[in-house]
Design a protein around this motif. Structure first.
Motif, PDB file in Angstrom:
ATOM      1  N   HIS A 160       0.834  -1.201   0.000  1.00 56.04           N
ATOM      2  CA  HIS A 160       0.000   0.000   0.000  1.00 56.04           C
ATOM      3  C   HIS A 160       0.872   1.256   0.000  1.00 56.04           C
ATOM      4  CE1 HIS A 160      -4.119   1.463   0.547  1.00 56.04           C
ATOM      5  NE2 HIS A 160      -3.578   2.485   1.186  1.00 56.04           N
ATOM      6  N   PRO A 161       0.361   2.378  -0.529  1.00 53.58           N
ATOM      7  CA  PRO A 161       1.109   3.636  -0.436  1.00 53.58           C
ATOM      8  C   PRO A 161       1.454   3.957   1.020  1.00 53.58           C
ATOM      9  CG  PRO A 161      -0.718   3.892  -1.955  1.00 53.58           C
ATOM     10  CD  PRO A 161      -0.888   2.547  -1.308  1.00 53.58           C
ATOM     11  N   PRO A 162       2.611   4.566   1.258  1.00 56.80           N
ATOM     12  CA  PRO A 162       3.095   4.732   2.638  1.00 56.80           C
ATOM     13  C   PRO A 162       2.297   5.761   3.433  1.00 56.80           C
ATOM     14  CG  PRO A 162       4.511   5.910   1.107  1.00 56.80           C
ATOM     15  CD  PRO A 162       3.554   5.115   0.262  1.00 56.80           C
ATOM     16  N   PRO A 163       2.089   5.498   4.732  1.00 54.12           N
ATOM     17  CA  PRO A 163       1.537   6.544   5.597  1.00 54.12           C
ATOM     18  C   PRO A 163       2.472   7.753   5.598  1.00 54.12           C
ATOM     19  CG  PRO A 163       1.528   4.406   6.699  1.00 54.12           C
ATOM     20  CD  PRO A 163       2.349   4.251   5.460  1.00 54.12           C
ATOM     21  N   VAL A 164       1.914   8.894   5.944  1.00 48.36           N
ATOM     22  CA  VAL A 164       2.705  10.123   5.971  1.00 48.36           C
ATOM     23  C   VAL A 164       2.617  10.724   7.371  1.00 48.36           C
ATOM     24  CG1 VAL A 164       3.072  12.400   4.968  1.00 48.36           C
ATOM     25  CG2 VAL A 164       2.247  10.531   3.532  1.00 48.36           C
ATOM     26  N   ARG A 185      -3.961   9.063 -13.764  1.00 51.91           N
ATOM     27  CA  ARG A 185      -3.556   8.524 -15.054  1.00 51.91           C
ATOM     28  C   ARG A 185      -2.573   9.489 -15.719  1.00 51.91           C
ATOM     29  NH1 ARG A 185      -8.468   6.497 -18.480  1.00 51.91           N
ATOM     30  NH2 ARG A 185      -8.476   5.019 -16.741  1.00 51.91           N
ATOM     31  N   HIS A 186      -1.553   8.941 -16.321  1.00 53.83           N
ATOM     32  CA  HIS A 186      -0.502   9.704 -17.006  1.00 53.83           C
ATOM     33  C   HIS A 186       0.404  10.451 -16.020  1.00 53.83           C
ATOM     34  CE1 HIS A 186      -3.171   8.720 -20.204  1.00 53.83           C
ATOM     35  NE2 HIS A 186      -3.978   9.752 -20.052  1.00 53.83           N
ATOM     36  N   GLN A 187       0.369  10.105 -14.730  1.00 55.77           N
ATOM     37  CA  GLN A 187       1.212  10.798 -13.752  1.00 55.77           C
ATOM     38  C   GLN A 187       1.918   9.779 -12.875  1.00 55.77           C
ATOM     39  OE1 GLN A 187      -0.158  14.411 -11.392  1.00 55.77           O
ATOM     40  NE2 GLN A 187      -0.089  12.922  -9.728  1.00 55.77           N
ATOM     41  N   ASP A 188       3.210   9.962 -12.674  1.00 55.53           N
ATOM     42  CA  ASP A 188       3.988   9.071 -11.827  1.00 55.53           C
ATOM     43  C   ASP A 188       3.520   9.186 -10.380  1.00 55.53           C
ATOM     44  OD1 ASP A 188       6.627   8.622 -10.033  1.00 55.53           O
ATOM     45  OD2 ASP A 188       6.755   7.446 -11.875  1.00 55.53           O
ATOM     46  N   ILE A 189       3.530   8.058  -9.655  1.00 50.85           N
ATOM     47  CA  ILE A 189       3.051   8.072  -8.276  1.00 50.85           C
ATOM     48  C   ILE A 189       3.922   8.963  -7.392  1.00 50.85           C
ATOM     49  CG2 ILE A 189       4.372   6.032  -7.590  1.00 50.85           C
ATOM     50  CD1 ILE A 189       1.990   5.270  -5.801  1.00 50.85           C
ATOM     51  N   ASP A 190       5.209   9.089  -7.731  1.00 47.59           N
ATOM     52  CA  ASP A 190       6.075   9.967  -6.938  1.00 47.59           C
ATOM     53  C   ASP A 190       5.608  11.419  -7.021  1.00 47.59           C
ATOM     54  OD1 ASP A 190       7.648   7.886  -6.091  1.00 47.59           O
ATOM     55  OD2 ASP A 190       9.114   8.100  -7.703  1.00 47.59           O
ATOM     56  N   THR A 191       5.041  11.786  -8.156  1.00 54.49           N
ATOM     57  CA  THR A 191       4.495  13.141  -8.286  1.00 54.49           C
ATOM     58  C   THR A 191       3.326  13.332  -7.333  1.00 54.49           C
ATOM     59  OG1 THR A 191       5.160  13.231 -10.612  1.00 54.49           O
ATOM     60  CG2 THR A 191       3.482  14.803  -9.893  1.00 54.49           C
ATOM     61  N   GLY A 192       2.464  12.324  -7.249  1.00 52.24           N
ATOM     62  CA  GLY A 192       1.342  12.406  -6.325  1.00 52.24           C
ATOM     63  C   GLY A 192       1.784  12.482  -4.877  1.00 52.24           C
ATOM     64  N   LEU A 193       2.799  11.699  -4.516  1.00 52.57           N
ATOM     65  CA  LEU A 193       3.317  11.751  -3.144  1.00 52.57           C
ATOM     66  C   LEU A 193       3.929  13.119  -2.847  1.00 52.57           C
ATOM     67  CD1 LEU A 193       4.946   8.215  -2.841  1.00 52.57           C
ATOM     68  CD2 LEU A 193       3.012   9.078  -1.505  1.00 52.57           C
ATOM     69  N   SER A 194       4.620  13.669  -3.823  1.00 53.22           N
ATOM     70  CA  SER A 194       5.210  14.995  -3.636  1.00 53.22           C
ATOM     71  C   SER A 194       4.128  16.053  -3.442  1.00 53.22           C
ATOM     72  CB  SER A 194       6.085  15.342  -4.846  1.00 53.22           C
ATOM     73  OG  SER A 194       6.625  16.637  -4.724  1.00 53.22           O
ATOM     74  N   GLN A 195       3.044  15.935  -4.199  1.00 51.04           N
ATOM     75  CA  GLN A 195       1.938  16.886  -4.043  1.00 51.04           C
ATOM     76  C   GLN A 195       1.295  16.757  -2.665  1.00 51.04           C
ATOM     77  OE1 GLN A 195      -0.420  15.751  -7.422  1.00 51.04           O
ATOM     78  NE2 GLN A 195       0.636  17.145  -8.827  1.00 51.04           N
ATOM     79  N   LEU A 196       1.209  15.525  -2.160  1.00 51.44           N
ATOM     80  CA  LEU A 196       0.645  15.322  -0.825  1.00 51.44           C
ATOM     81  C   LEU A 196       1.533  15.952   0.245  1.00 51.44           C
ATOM     82  CD1 LEU A 196      -1.264  14.109   1.250  1.00 51.44           C
ATOM     83  CD2 LEU A 196      -0.091  11.906   0.967  1.00 51.44           C
ATOM     84  N   THR A 197       2.829  15.712   0.167  1.00 47.77           N
ATOM     85  CA  THR A 197       3.721  16.291   1.181  1.00 47.77           C
ATOM     86  C   THR A 197       3.726  17.818   1.103  1.00 47.77           C
ATOM     87  OG1 THR A 197       5.628  16.016  -0.301  1.00 47.77           O
ATOM     88  CG2 THR A 197       5.178  14.239   1.251  1.00 47.77           C
ATOM     89  N   ASP A 198       3.682  18.357  -0.112  1.00 41.27           N
ATOM     90  CA  ASP A 198       3.621  19.816  -0.252  1.00 41.27           C
ATOM     91  C   ASP A 198       2.344  20.375   0.378  1.00 41.27           C
ATOM     92  OD1 ASP A 198       6.011  19.761  -1.605  1.00 41.27           O
ATOM     93  OD2 ASP A 198       5.124  19.970  -3.603  1.00 41.27           O
ATOM     94  N   THR A 199       1.237  19.656   0.190  1.00 41.43           N
ATOM     95  CA  THR A 199      -0.031  20.097   0.777  1.00 41.43           C
ATOM     96  C   THR A 199       0.048  20.105   2.301  1.00 41.43           C
ATOM     97  OG1 THR A 199      -1.372  19.353  -1.086  1.00 41.43           O
ATOM     98  CG2 THR A 199      -2.474  19.490   1.039  1.00 41.43           C
TER      99      THR A 199
END
Length: 404
Positions: free
Chosen positions: A296-300, A352-366
């Protein structure tokens, strides 16, 4: 109502074939086979242009070339492509005799959960008779009547499918809401939960969240999970796994053991394979978080000083996905007062069309941007508003926010 989509595919009035990315036939419905004059055994598993080569006796024939260009465009651009073309077909009754035929085709990508193109949907309609009718003196009137009739039939079929899909979605959503209530208060601890269903009539998924007060000391177990698939079946499997993990957490020595037991249980539940889950045991008195992840995606962890840490040091394959059962890993991290823990499902970060690392980066930035928010409720709202677009996403999203 459970819809048998294999039966729906075969019963579709339109001619539809499914092609692998290498343009090998994966399947074709009855209407397509009738229109092509072939049996299923004659096409499935064969390369498209071996099964239907271009007319070798006509040097001007361009149907195969145009069709291949359309299919390659779908694979390259990941978008629907349409074409109207002449494509002669060898007669099944008279080998060596080629019949002049005209076709209207629509080719569309079918995406896998990870975003790659799994299949190309090839819908085709023969329009030879329509074109020939249009060339006769009264052809325009015949063509208009035929087009009107076909449009009406298509509208009726689409409306029936829409109503059936809407009914299944509503039932699945009701089931999911019943199995995902807002957890009752747990002592003095503050937390918030959010669940956002996917957009689209068939995209109810198997995401879940849970919080359980453990029996020894000031501890709680927090978990989220994601069942593969959509609809009523996924929602039902979700309910079984959520309940099993909740009960297991009460007696397990830690999150790794809880997932090991859940893994064995998932092996006995049809459709539970490849479910992902993560659980964290929070010991408030000792200021420790112990966690374990099944694919699963990692807890933050948002620390009190505003820094963010991904808890990714204890990840193993999804449930019932390993060839052999083995102890699952777990890791522990120390926390201080003022921190916040987030667990979530992939609908929050995967696009879709976006790397999961980009999504994780957006979450941490938020999280960094909203670190001053004082309550889990406010932070949960901010995260959902920032990361889930107004038009929604194509996967469910579950989120748990816990103040430490």
């Amino acid at each position: 109502m459970v819809i048998d989509y294999a039966a729906v595919f075969q019963a579709l009035p339109g001619a539809v074939a499914l092609l692998a990315p290498d343009l090998v036939f994966a399947d074709a419905n009855l209407a397509w086979l009738r229109q092509a004059g072939r049996s299923r055994d004659q096409v499935v598993g064969r390369y498209l242009f071996d099964a239907f080569p271009g007319n070798p006796w006509d040097p001007t024939a361009s149907g195969a070339r145009h069709l291949e260009a359309s299919l390659r465009a779908v694979l390259a651009n990941r978008e629907i492509d349409m074409d109207l073309q002449r494509y002669d077909v060898e007669s099944a009754q008279r080998p060596g005799h080629w019949e002049e035929r005209y076709w209207s085709s629509v080719n569309a990508p079918l995406f896998a959960p990870d975003g790659h193109i799994a299949l190309v949907i090839h819908r085709v309609e023969e329009v030879t008779d329509l074109l020939r009718a249009a060339s006769r003196p009264d052809g325009s009137r015949q063509l208009e009547a035929e087009l009107f009739s076909r449009m009406r039939q298509l509208h009726e079929v689409n409306e029936r499918l829409r109503r059936a899909h809407a009914r299944e979605r509503e039932v699945a959503l009701s089931l999911q809401r019943a199995m995902l209530p807002v957890p009752p208060p747990i002592g003095h601890h503050r937390f918030a939960v959010r669940y956002r269903p996917a957009v689209g009539s068939l995209n109810v998924c198997g995401d879940w969240y849970d919080l359980v007060q453990l029996q020894d000391g000031d501890k709680i177990a927090v978990a989220v999970g994601d069942v593969v698939g959509h609809g009523l079946k996924a929602a039902g499997i979700m309910g079984q796994l959520r309940s099993a993990l909740s009960a297991t957490s009460l007696v397990a020595t830690g999150p790794a053991q809880a997932l090991e037991v859940l893994d064995r249980y998932a092996h006995c539940v049809t459709g539970a394979e490849s479910t992902t889950a993560v659980t964290a045991f929070i010991d408030f008195s000792r200021h420790l978080i112990t966690y374990s992840s099944a694919g699963h995606p990692p807890p933050v962890l948002l620390r009190g000083d505003g820094t963010v840490e991904l808890l990714d040091r204890a990840t193993d394959p999804p449930l019932d996905a390993a060839f052999e059962s083995s102890p699952r890993p777990e890791a522990t991290t120390a926390v201080t007062d003022g921190g916040t823990l987030l667990l979530y499902t992939d609908g929050l970060i995967e696009r879709r069309h976006q790397d999961i690392d980009t999504g994780l980066s957006q979450l941490t930035d938020t999280l960094i941007r909203h670190k001053e928010l004082s309550t889990p409720e406010a932070l949960a709202d901010a995260v959902m508003n920032d990361l889930i677009p107004a038009e929604g996403v194509t996967d469910d999203t579950a989120l748990v926010v816990v103040s430490l």
